[in-house]
Write a protein that holds these residues in place. Sequence first.
Motif, PDB file in Angstrom:
ATOM      1  N   UNK A 296       0.860  -1.185   0.000  1.00  0.00           N
ATOM      2  CA  UNK A 296       0.000   0.000   0.000  1.00  0.00           C
ATOM      3  C   UNK A 296       0.896   1.235   0.000  1.00  0.00           C
ATOM      4  N   UNK A 297       0.534   2.195  -0.823  1.00  0.00           N
ATOM      5  CA  UNK A 297       1.302   3.433  -0.854  1.00  0.00           C
ATOM      6  C   UNK A 297       0.368   4.603  -0.592  1.00  0.00           C
ATOM      7  N   UNK A 298       0.770   5.434   0.361  1.00  0.00           N
ATOM      8  CA  UNK A 298       0.073   6.702   0.588  1.00  0.00           C
ATOM      9  C   UNK A 298       1.078   7.811   0.304  1.00  0.00           C
ATOM     10  N   UNK A 299       0.699   8.710  -0.558  1.00  0.00           N
ATOM     11  CA  UNK A 299       1.577   9.826  -0.887  1.00  0.00           C
ATOM     12  C   UNK A 299       0.749  11.082  -0.653  1.00  0.00           C
ATOM     13  N   UNK A 300       1.025  11.806   0.445  1.00  0.00           N
ATOM     14  CA  UNK A 300       0.067  12.844   0.855  1.00  0.00           C
ATOM     15  C   UNK A 300       0.748  14.144   1.225  1.00  0.00           C
ATOM     16  N   UNK A 301      -0.010  15.190   1.027  1.00  0.00           N
ATOM     17  CA  UNK A 301       0.338  16.526   1.477  1.00  0.00           C
ATOM     18  C   UNK A 301      -0.866  17.056   2.231  1.00  0.00           C
ATOM     19  N   UNK A 302      -0.720  18.258   2.762  1.00  0.00           N
ATOM     20  CA  UNK A 302      -1.840  18.815   3.513  1.00  0.00           C
ATOM     21  C   UNK A 302      -3.104  18.852   2.661  1.00  0.00           C
ATOM     22  N   UNK A 303      -2.981  19.135   1.365  1.00  0.00           N
ATOM     23  CA  UNK A 303      -4.189  19.394   0.586  1.00  0.00           C
ATOM     24  C   UNK A 303      -4.604  18.261  -0.346  1.00  0.00           C
ATOM     25  N   UNK A 304      -3.775  17.270  -0.555  1.00  0.00           N
ATOM     26  CA  UNK A 304      -4.260  16.146  -1.366  1.00  0.00           C
ATOM     27  C   UNK A 304      -3.491  14.871  -1.014  1.00  0.00           C
TER      28      UNK A 304
ATOM     29  N   UNK B 248      -3.573   7.253  -3.004  1.00  0.00           N
ATOM     30  CA  UNK B 248      -3.499   5.926  -2.380  1.00  0.00           C
ATOM     31  C   UNK B 248      -3.445   4.894  -3.482  1.00  0.00           C
ATOM     32  N   UNK B 249      -2.480   4.005  -3.412  1.00  0.00           N
ATOM     33  CA  UNK B 249      -2.415   2.935  -4.409  1.00  0.00           C
ATOM     34  C   UNK B 249      -2.139   1.601  -3.738  1.00  0.00           C
ATOM     35  N   UNK B 250      -2.792   0.547  -4.234  1.00  0.00           N
ATOM     36  CA  UNK B 250      -2.491  -0.816  -3.767  1.00  0.00           C
ATOM     37  C   UNK B 250      -1.762  -1.534  -4.882  1.00  0.00           C
ATOM     38  N   UNK B 251      -0.553  -1.984  -4.634  1.00  0.00           N
ATOM     39  CA  UNK B 251       0.274  -2.554  -5.681  1.00  0.00           C
ATOM     40  C   UNK B 251       0.730  -3.945  -5.298  1.00  0.00           C
ATOM     41  N   UNK B 252       1.133  -4.701  -6.259  1.00  0.00           N
ATOM     42  CA  UNK B 252       1.758  -5.990  -5.941  1.00  0.00           C
ATOM     43  C   UNK B 252       3.122  -6.082  -6.617  1.00  0.00           C
ATOM     44  N   UNK B 253       3.552  -5.040  -7.243  1.00  0.00           N
ATOM     45  CA  UNK B 253       4.834  -5.014  -7.941  1.00  0.00           C
ATOM     46  C   UNK B 253       5.695  -3.910  -7.330  1.00  0.00           C
ATOM     47  N   UNK B 254       6.824  -4.280  -6.782  1.00  0.00           N
ATOM     48  CA  UNK B 254       7.587  -3.334  -5.979  1.00  0.00           C
ATOM     49  C   UNK B 254       8.108  -2.162  -6.816  1.00  0.00           C
ATOM     50  N   UNK B 255       8.387  -2.431  -8.106  1.00  0.00           N
ATOM     51  CA  UNK B 255       8.933  -1.357  -8.922  1.00  0.00           C
ATOM     52  C   UNK B 255       7.942  -0.195  -9.058  1.00  0.00           C
ATOM     53  N   UNK B 256       6.651  -0.499  -8.931  1.00  0.00           N
ATOM     54  CA  UNK B 256       5.643   0.554  -9.103  1.00  0.00           C
ATOM     55  C   UNK B 256       5.718   1.609  -8.013  1.00  0.00           C
TER      56      UNK B 256
ATOM     57  N   UNK C   2       5.084   3.779   2.389  1.00  0.00           N
ATOM     58  CA  UNK C   2       4.999   2.519   1.669  1.00  0.00           C
ATOM     59  C   UNK C   2       4.888   1.412   2.692  1.00  0.00           C
ATOM     60  N   UNK C   3       3.739   0.730   2.674  1.00  0.00           N
ATOM     61  CA  UNK C   3       3.436  -0.294   3.670  1.00  0.00           C
ATOM     62  C   UNK C   3       3.502  -1.651   3.001  1.00  0.00           C
ATOM     63  N   UNK C   4       4.537  -2.422   3.309  1.00  0.00           N
ATOM     64  CA  UNK C   4       4.772  -3.693   2.631  1.00  0.00           C
ATOM     65  C   UNK C   4       4.294  -4.844   3.500  1.00  0.00           C
TER      66      UNK C   4
ATOM     67  N   UNK D  45      13.113 -10.617  -2.302  1.00  0.00           N
ATOM     68  CA  UNK D  45      13.634  -9.928  -3.487  1.00  0.00           C
ATOM     69  C   UNK D  45      13.042  -8.531  -3.608  1.00  0.00           C
ATOM     70  N   UNK D  46      11.733  -8.458  -3.448  1.00  0.00           N
ATOM     71  CA  UNK D  46      11.065  -7.162  -3.543  1.00  0.00           C
ATOM     72  C   UNK D  46      11.606  -6.221  -2.474  1.00  0.00           C
ATOM     73  N   UNK D  47      11.767  -6.743  -1.272  1.00  0.00           N
ATOM     74  CA  UNK D  47      12.255  -5.910  -0.171  1.00  0.00           C
ATOM     75  C   UNK D  47      13.672  -5.432  -0.454  1.00  0.00           C
ATOM     76  N   UNK D  48      14.478  -6.327  -1.008  1.00  0.00           N
ATOM     77  CA  UNK D  48      15.849  -5.944  -1.337  1.00  0.00           C
ATOM     78  C   UNK D  48      15.857  -4.837  -2.398  1.00  0.00           C
ATOM     79  N   UNK D  49      14.997  -4.981  -3.407  1.00  0.00           N
ATOM     80  CA  UNK D  49      14.920  -3.954  -4.450  1.00  0.00           C
ATOM     81  C   UNK D  49      14.519  -2.614  -3.858  1.00  0.00           C
ATOM     82  N   UNK D  50      13.476  -2.643  -3.036  1.00  0.00           N
ATOM     83  CA  UNK D  50      13.015  -1.394  -2.418  1.00  0.00           C
ATOM     84  C   UNK D  50      14.133  -0.798  -1.571  1.00  0.00           C
ATOM     85  N   UNK D  51      14.792  -1.694  -0.797  1.00  0.00           N
ATOM     86  CA  UNK D  51      15.883  -1.227   0.054  1.00  0.00           C
ATOM     87  C   UNK D  51      16.985  -0.569  -0.763  1.00  0.00           C
ATOM     88  N   UNK D  52      17.344  -1.194  -1.852  1.00  0.00           N
ATOM     89  CA  UNK D  52      18.411  -0.610  -2.657  1.00  0.00           C
ATOM     90  C   UNK D  52      17.971   0.722  -3.257  1.00  0.00           C
ATOM     91  N   UNK D  53      16.711   0.777  -3.671  1.00  0.00           N
ATOM     92  CA  UNK D  53      16.207   2.024  -4.234  1.00  0.00           C
ATOM     93  C   UNK D  53      16.303   3.161  -3.223  1.00  0.00           C
TER      94      UNK D  53
END
Lengths: 356, 356, 356, 356, 356
Positions: free
Chosen positions: B33-41, B44-52, B65-67, B74-82
């Motif tokens: 789950x990804x939340x990308x937020x600011x005060x005014x907007x 929210x996205x639900x993904x199954x592919x870490x690159x997204x 980013x809630x994994x 593998x996905x965690x390693x990719x995210x970690x490296x990113x």
Amino acid sequence: MGKKKHKRKNKTGLIPGSIVYTGQKESQQLFIEVFDYKADNYIEENLSNIEDTFKFKSTDAITWINVNGLNHVDAIEKLGNHYDIHPLVLEDIVNISQRPKIDEYENYLYVVLKMLYIDTSNNDAVVSEQINFVLGDNYLLSFHESDLDIFDMVKDRIRTSKGRVRDMGADYLLYILMDTIVDHYVNLVDVLGDTIEDFESDILAGNIANDASKTILNLKREVLRARRIVFPSREVINRIEKNENNLIGKNALTFYRDIYDHLVQVCEDIDVYREMVSSLMDMYMSSISNKMNEVMKVLTIMASIFIPLTFIAGVYGMNFEYMPELKYHNAYYIVLGIMAVILIGMILYFKRKKWL
Amino acid sequence: MGKKKHKRKNKTGLIPGSIVYTGQKESQQLFIEVFDYKADNYIEENLSNIEDTFKFKSTDAITWINVNGLNHVDAIEKLGNHYDIHPLVLEDIVNISQRPKIDEYENYLYVVLKMLYIDTSNNDAVVSEQINFVLGDNYLLSFHESDLDIFDMVKDRIRTSKGRVRDMGADYLLYILMDTIVDHYVNLVDVLGDTIEDFESDILAGNIANDASKTILNLKREVLRARRIVFPSREVINRIEKNENNLIGKNALTFYRDIYDHLVQVCEDIDVYREMVSSLMDMYMSSISNKMNEVMKVLTIMASIFIPLTFIAGVYGMNFEYMPELKYHNAYYIVLGIMAVILIGMILYFKRKKWL
Amino acid sequence: MGKKKHKRKNKTGLIPGSIVYTGQKESQQLFIEVFDYKADNYIEENLSNIEDTFKFKSTDAITWINVNGLNHVDAIEKLGNHYDIHPLVLEDIVNISQRPKIDEYENYLYVVLKMLYIDTSNNDAVVSEQINFVLGDNYLLSFHESDLDIFDMVKDRIRTSKGRVRDMGADYLLYILMDTIVDHYVNLVDVLGDTIEDFESDILAGNIANDASKTILNLKREVLRARRIVFPSREVINRIEKNENNLIGKNALTFYRDIYDHLVQVCEDIDVYREMVSSLMDMYMSSISNKMNEVMKVLTIMASIFIPLTFIAGVYGMNFEYMPELKYHNAYYIVLGIMAVILIGMILYFKRKKWL
Amino acid sequence: MGKKKHKRKNKTGLIPGSIVYTGQKESQQLFIEVFDYKADNYIEENLSNIEDTFKFKSTDAITWINVNGLNHVDAIEKLGNHYDIHPLVLEDIVNISQRPKIDEYENYLYVVLKMLYIDTSNNDAVVSEQINFVLGDNYLLSFHESDLDIFDMVKDRIRTSKGRVRDMGADYLLYILMDTIVDHYVNLVDVLGDTIEDFESDILAGNIANDASKTILNLKREVLRARRIVFPSREVINRIEKNENNLIGKNALTFYRDIYDHLVQVCEDIDVYREMVSSLMDMYMSSISNKMNEVMKVLTIMASIFIPLTFIAGVYGMNFEYMPELKYHNAYYIVLGIMAVILIGMILYFKRKKWL
Amino acid sequence: MGKKKHKRKNKTGLIPGSIVYTGQKESQQLFIEVFDYKADNYIEENLSNIEDTFKFKSTDAITWINVNGLNHVDAIEKLGNHYDIHPLVLEDIVNISQRPKIDEYENYLYVVLKMLYIDTSNNDAVVSEQINFVLGDNYLLSFHESDLDIFDMVKDRIRTSKGRVRDMGADYLLYILMDTIVDHYVNLVDVLGDTIEDFESDILAGNIANDASKTILNLKREVLRARRIVFPSREVINRIEKNENNLIGKNALTFYRDIYDHLVQVCEDIDVYREMVSSLMDMYMSSISNKMNEVMKVLTIMASIFIPLTFIAGVYGMNFEYMPELKYHNAYYIVLGIMAVILIGMILYFKRKKWL
């Protein structure tokens, strides 16, 4: 079992700095492994003559000299002098009753750790073997009593350049060796923990052997032994991590912090198991008392029912000439009836008391 | 009950920094789950592919980013490296036997907490689930084994902009997630406390089951388990609060101090319950002894009254030819009378001793 | 007794800073006392409308606003906003399960203490009531659940200008209010101590009731409860005394040190009583064992004397045709004599063993 | 023994700084000794009027004003005001339930110690009496409840100029007074220790009285009482020694360190005795269990031997018409022989079990 | 055993700085050994007149004055004055109840250690003898009660210039003397440990003497005694090592760190043995309970089997005229058969209960 106590050798009265081997493995062959490696190449040699290692000191590669056989004090002394190690350190290296510790000298660190393993040939006792490290600027000396296969994996990594070992300094080499030792602590404490939990399950299920108190005492002793090794080890790593030191680079420090975290966890586990073992003793004592209660109830019930009945029978077994009841035709049945009433009354009484 | 012990996976001998999942939930689906937020907007996205998730790093909004699913190393390693996370952190994230801890790196904090809940399907055992947080400048990564509904309320607040979460940084987001976890500690300790107090009331009311010592041992173990999680958590928050750090703003610090206060209180409650459980064992032991005393008294009273009477009956059951008493007409009644006197005397004696 | 456990209200999932009353006294009337005083004059007002207190903020006198009724969260929130108090403080004020603590903010101190008293209507249980203080530059806000008469004496002193209260600042006012609370701790611990000493005297005199273990457990719990309140209170005062702070003047510090001394003494007394209660349990267990010993001795003596005698009687009650002793004229008396000798011998034996 | 508990006077609700005597010796006469001394001469006066001491303040000699009678609060207040002592100090001086402490003020030190002695008229209880010292630049005020002869030796030394007391300042005078008090601690702890060791020898020799648990409890309480006085005293001296202070000169500090060493030793002794008393309770409990074992063995042996024999006698006491054994000529002797065999067999069995 | 308690001499009331010998060896001859050595030569003298040692003070060699006989206070005072030692130090030197400590003065260090040995003539009790050291710039004074042979080896090393003693300063001499003392601690703790482990093996093997609790108590006391000496000794060495001091050179510090390591290990060993002794008491208590259980089982089995059988025999021993069973020809055999059935049934029941 007999007493096969390991009589410590008496060092009293020796001149301080006397290098005297205090272990039992007097006949161990001297066996020296040398790894001299850089990122792009490495040399491996197996030697039995200590002088053959001296040439590696001047190389600009990382040199790891792994000495098996603490009984060869002369060789160790020669090596020590070549690397300019303090005599007290040499004395400690061959004195296998050291506790885990770290001593900082100007040009090198002296670290003592203890390998822990379970000796299946000796009642599953927890046994320790001392491992000494001397970490210098670009060398690491390690000393132990006998061939240890626990470092094989590390040697393989140097040979195959797996992981980052070849790219980093002697401080990282010391780290992976220590990490290997601490991994063994984790395993050992897991095994101890499983044993304790199995035993606890047994007690909770009511299967309490007569010698349970021996088992508990043994478990307690094993936990104490592990504790004596692991707790000072934590302090050793803590001191490495805290006191910044030229010999341990900044990169390597992160890794030492990781070992420290593991050791903290092992220490906590040990203390939890220690408390569990204490609870087991309480549990066991209460189970003994419960059993005694049960025994006493059986006795009390049998005696309380039959002693009064026997008394009644005794009364009518008296030989007085004038006992009118004896003549009544149904007296016998009446007395039997009274006995039955008493019997049933007693049983009901004990039922109400929840003793039956 | 059988032994369904969770055999730990053995990591000995692995290269440090090897990212190996040590839990049991091998077949968990990866769910991000990804939340990308600011005060005014907010997005929210639900993904199954870490690159997204990589695209969110460059936004100037706060990214959470809630994994779910630590088995997908593998996905965690990719995210970690990113996000440029240290390999040791990635190793710890998927090693679910971490204890609560905080590691400070230059650009991010790594925090491990444990969710505590009571597993009703397993004897009401206290079970923990590891939750990993990586807090960066304007992002928060969280990692756990399975879908946790405990964060739903936080997600709702982001969506609806309830409270101040959308107005503050990632440090505040970490705070409210931790606060949720600590609130669960409070509940759990309350439930444990209620159980202990109920049990104590039962014992005080005299309703002591035969397996009370098992219950006490179980309660003790649950309290110890909770203690192992909660006490290091307190240290984690303490270190956040004490060591001022660029990643945690001054505004947020006040809130962390509030969590710290809660945790101190939970720790104290745990220690009080721990002491109460110990007292229960004492109480239980004394109740066993009291019961035994009661059993012994019944036996002693019955035996002490009837054994002497039976002896008297025995005397007059002897077959000697010359026993003058046997001939006396009222001898039988006299002997019965003596017996009655002894009986009453005994009863009075035991009454005076307060045994009756 | 039944379970009248006070079920805690569940705050899980609420937004941090949510101001929710967690106590039981939902129907308490809001009642506000205001004292606005200088060395030479004072105003006292009893209000039920929170807005009426706002005017006192701007006076240059010392203002004490004493709010009874934590259930009126709206009024407390309004007052808090007027004085610019952090929402987390307001949340804590109405959450009555706080432990004693002190939080320092830029312009004010937030202090939580607990009033301790013995609830005679509830088994003499030790009960606590939370008292919140907010100390500003020239004002003191206090909040509690119900009318407390313990502050009456302080109010009188303000009215009559007795002591130095009217000559000093809000810090001194906070001191005398805290001093009143700590004086109650002293009393409570004295009462607890007297109860424990009386009970100890009883046990020493041998008057041990069957439910003594319950009494001991109860005493232990009361001592623990008092301890939980008093020990963190000591820390609160210690922090006031140590961390010099603009809000507490140098003059007042001497007085706070005095409270600190009192609290240290109360803490020590509590720990002494705690140890005495533990000793009582030992004492009680040994008395149970002693009683059991006494019971066993009675049984053993009776059985050991009469069982052999009954056996002898049994032998001469056998019906064998040829038993020469039965024919001897004095055999009966001889047997009775032998029985008497055995009886006396047994009694002497038990006398020598000090069992009689 | 009755309850002669010393009911503490209730000070709750009094204005802080109220000077109220809290002891029992209400009728003590006021008695003031003044020593005003220099190296070469000294004045000694015994007064009963406090104002008569005022003149000594302005002398350049060392002035020691020793006030007996804390009930004379007016005189103490006057003296205090003359020497400009803080009202809280005066309050503490006459409140005899202070714990040992030191309060540092700008121009003087306030020290509370406790004299410890064994009250032979009250069950050898350990009793304490509060001694207050106010140490100024060239004066020392001391306050206590009743005439204490423990300071006689110090007075003699001033009179005869024995030792160095006349050559040194008020700080040295305070030192020798404290030293006298601490010497009494040493004696008291020696006496306690001897009592404990005697009692231990008795128990080890098997002379265990029935009320041993009372004695143990009493010893424990005495040790605890001494501990409560001696441990904070150590802290008092430690603070004098550590925090360098204009009032205590460098020369005198060496002497205070000496007292500190003594107190550390007394504290250690107390803790050793405390642990010994705990061991005594264990020892006593095990001796009770051993006694019970012995009682049970006697019962078991008697019952196990004679109950089967009685059964055999019972069988041949049955009145069946056809019981062929009854007719055999030697049956009686055979049965007696069988009984003898059983008896001997049983005895051998119990011998082998080491119960006999 | 009798009470041969060593009554401490009472020093109460003496002027501080009074030099009073507090030991028992009043008749010890004064015996003074002086070693005055440099790298290339040494002088050794045995004196009995203290003034003869004064000449060595002015030499530029290292002077070691070893004084045997603390009862000769005059000689000690003279020596002390010659070396300008503080009177409190002289007082402490001859007061043999000092605990191990270090006092730092401007020009010298005063160190008290205790020699520990096992007094085989007194029940193997652990006995201590005080050894005082005064370390100056180029001299070392040592004082003890009687001739100690433990320093012989050190003397030999000075004579033969073995080791580095002749090349180093008085600080190194103090080190080797202390090292000798600590080596004796190691031996003593090893002996204690062996005794405890042997005793533990005995208990584990079931050989539990009746006076085991005495042995345990004795062992505990010995361990406590050793602990009282060794733990403060560790602090002494720690303070030498930490507080850098002109009197102890940098070279010697490494050696003191080595002693410190030894002492830390001895302390840990002592605490492990202490815990083992506590476990032994638990073990012993559980073994008593187990024995009691066994006794009770024998009683219960015998009584439960034969009391009902005796009752049946009693029934048919009644003398009622009309008891039809008595006439049946096989009634006797039938009843015997019923009895056998009951007997076997009981045995099977107890077998199933695992009591047989």
